[in-house]
Write an enzyme that holds these catalytic residues in place. Structure first.
Site: not given
Length: 349
Positions: A22, A142, A176, A206, A284
């Site tokens: 990210h 995203d 999110g 997740e 991540d």
């Protein structure tokens, strides 16, 4: 890690691609501290040492709160450009040759950054990273799921509108919290993105069960799954992922930090591999989780009992699962093979 893994030197030199990382979540403590100093109304510490404690999460909800406080530091086009290029610099130090960086435009444009200025900033950083650092960047836009359909509409528009959509954009995602944010509601926006030529790469499974992964596949047309951790609970899903070559973007340390998985010993990475699922290893939000891609490869080596050839195969998985053009894929795959052969020859005996 108290005792360096014997394969760490190999991993450090291994050419790599990263697919689940990210934008704001890749801000190093040094950069976060600089941004916090520029925006003193923020709660984020300006002392890099204090950031380690600040980035200690109790659960996924706490992580999201901390993450959004760092998002709030990116307020100007220059903030965006600086952050993006510095991320690429950190990637270059790890021999990351290619990365698909997940960007959430909603988080920045709602702060008042003009849309075209935002796009210009990331594109300037992308070109600079490739020419100066040899790091090829591509973008995934995203939807921040917690922001709802207004954010979905804006993200889809920015991802598909001629004259706004950046040249480096390759995919459309959804991030999110998952709990209370059902995937099917985002189907119209993914349909628009896919119709515009983008790939579908939502997060799913997740912090929720395998049903969320099924929804991502059936409703959003997922070509890769972000995390997909709970897929291990559903043998039918694992078989489907393996048969259809839908890769999982696995982020082991992240899963522990956010409590998606209790311990590394319980991580389902081996279950995925044993089921024949194509897995890629990713970091991540690396500085927030006290990790980087090299560390994640070492974690994977421990979990899967890999040698150098096994790690090289993981690196090739990421290249295969990427949306880089075929010539670019062939180039990085050849680099991986050449490096591995040379390393083994130099360290034989």
């Amino acid at each position: 890690m108290t005792d360096p893994h014997p394969l760490l030197p190999f991993v450090e030199g291994l050419p790599k691609a990263e697919l689940h990382v990210h934008h704001v979540g890749s801000a190093s403590p040094r950069i976060v501290a600089q941004l916090a100093a520029r925006h003193p109304d923020s709660e984020v510490p300006t002392d890099p040492a204090a950031l380690a404690e600040y980035f200690s999460f109790t659960d996924f909800a706490h992580f999201i709160r901390v993450y959004l406080s760092v998002v709030d530091l990116v307020r100007t086009p220059e903030d965006v450009r600086l952050l993006t290029f510095e991320i690429a610099r950190d990637m270059a130090r790890q021999n990351i040759r290619y990365a698909e960086l997940t960007i959430t435009p909603w988080s920045s444009t709602r702060r008042g950054i003009e849309e075209k200025a935002f796009m210009a900033a990331i594109e300037e950083a992308r070109h600079q990273a490739e020419s100066e650092l040899g790091v090829v960047l591509r973008w995934i836009f995203d939807i921040p799921g917690e922001a709802g359909l207004e954010a979905a509409e804006q993200t889809a528009r920015l991802a598909t509108e001629e004259g706004v959509r950046p040249e480096g954009l390759v995919a459309f995602g959804l991030g999110g919290p998952e709990i209370g944010v059902p995937r099917p509601q985002f189907k119209p926006y993914f349909d628009r993105a896919v119709a515009a030529g983008l790939h579908s790469v939502p997060h799913a499974g997740e912090t929720t069960g395998p049903g969320t992964v099924w929804d991502a596949i059936r409703e959003l047309g997922a070509e890769r799954i972000g995390h997909g951790t709970s897929s291990a609970q559903d043998p039918e899903l694992l078989a489907y992922l393996a048969e259809h070559r839908i890769p999982l973007e696995v982020c082991p340390t992240s899963n522990i930090a956010t409590r998606a998985v209790a311990t590394l010993d319980e991580h389902p990475l081996r279950t995925f591999v044993d089921a024949g699922v194509l897995v890629t290893i990713n970091s991540d939000d690396p500085p927030m989780f006290g990790t980087d891609l090299n560390t994640e490869y070492v974690v994977a080596a421990r979990l899967l009992d890999l040698d150098e050839r096994g790690l090289a195969a993981l690196a090739r998985n990421a290249v295969e699962a990427s949306f880089l053009d075929e010539a670019g894929k062939a180039r990085i795959a050849a680099e991986i093979d050449a490096y591995t052969d040379a390393y083994l020859a130099a360290n034989a005996g």
